[in-house]
Design a protein around this motif. Sequence first.
Motif, PDB file in Angstrom:
ATOM      1  N   LEU A   4       0.814  -1.219   0.000  1.00 60.16           N
ATOM      2  CA  LEU A   4       0.000   0.000   0.000  1.00 60.16           C
ATOM      3  C   LEU A   4       0.848   1.271   0.000  1.00 60.16           C
ATOM      4  O   LEU A   4       0.523   2.255  -0.665  1.00 60.16           O
ATOM      5  N   VAL A   5       1.941   1.257   0.728  1.00 59.66           N
ATOM      6  CA  VAL A   5       2.763   2.448   0.903  1.00 59.66           C
ATOM      7  C   VAL A   5       3.764   2.639  -0.241  1.00 59.66           C
ATOM      8  O   VAL A   5       4.105   3.778  -0.585  1.00 59.66           O
ATOM      9  N   ALA A   6       4.218   1.553  -0.836  1.00 56.92           N
ATOM     10  CA  ALA A   6       5.313   1.610  -1.822  1.00 56.92           C
ATOM     11  C   ALA A   6       5.106   2.612  -2.961  1.00 56.92           C
ATOM     12  O   ALA A   6       6.065   3.300  -3.331  1.00 56.92           O
ATOM     13  N   PRO A   7       3.921   2.757  -3.543  1.00 59.73           N
ATOM     14  CA  PRO A   7       3.794   3.714  -4.646  1.00 59.73           C
ATOM     15  C   PRO A   7       4.027   5.167  -4.233  1.00 59.73           C
ATOM     16  O   PRO A   7       4.405   5.994  -5.066  1.00 59.73           O
ATOM     17  N   PHE A   8       3.846   5.481  -2.972  1.00 61.04           N
ATOM     18  CA  PHE A   8       3.983   6.862  -2.523  1.00 61.04           C
ATOM     19  C   PHE A   8       5.415   7.239  -2.141  1.00 61.04           C
ATOM     20  O   PHE A   8       5.724   8.422  -2.009  1.00 61.04           O
TER      21      PHE A   8
END
Length: 108
Positions: A23-27
């Motif tokens: 969930l966090v990786a793209p940001f």
Amino acid sequence: TTLPVILFHFGRLSIVSPMANVLVAPFIPLSMGSGAIAFVLDFLSGWLGVMFEWFSMIFVGITWIFLEIIIQLTLFCSKIPLASVEVGDFDIFLVCLSYFFVWEVFKD
């Protein structure tokens, strides 16, 4: 892999960490990129004038938004019931044994 060290140091295994990382990786690159642009624009504003400072402030705001999303997703995942489980005493022998096993499996 850092899992044996995490188990040794904290004594807990996170069940939701793979989902949280997805969930966090793209940001992460978005926040790093917008922060780098803000830095460069702010650096250039000293020589090129106030206009670059305004653009820098816009990118600072964008960076803040991305970082706030990362923080909120992390907090959301940490509140999931049974997000982590106690593994008990994971001593240094088990850490070494774990890394030996990883070495044997992936050495070729």
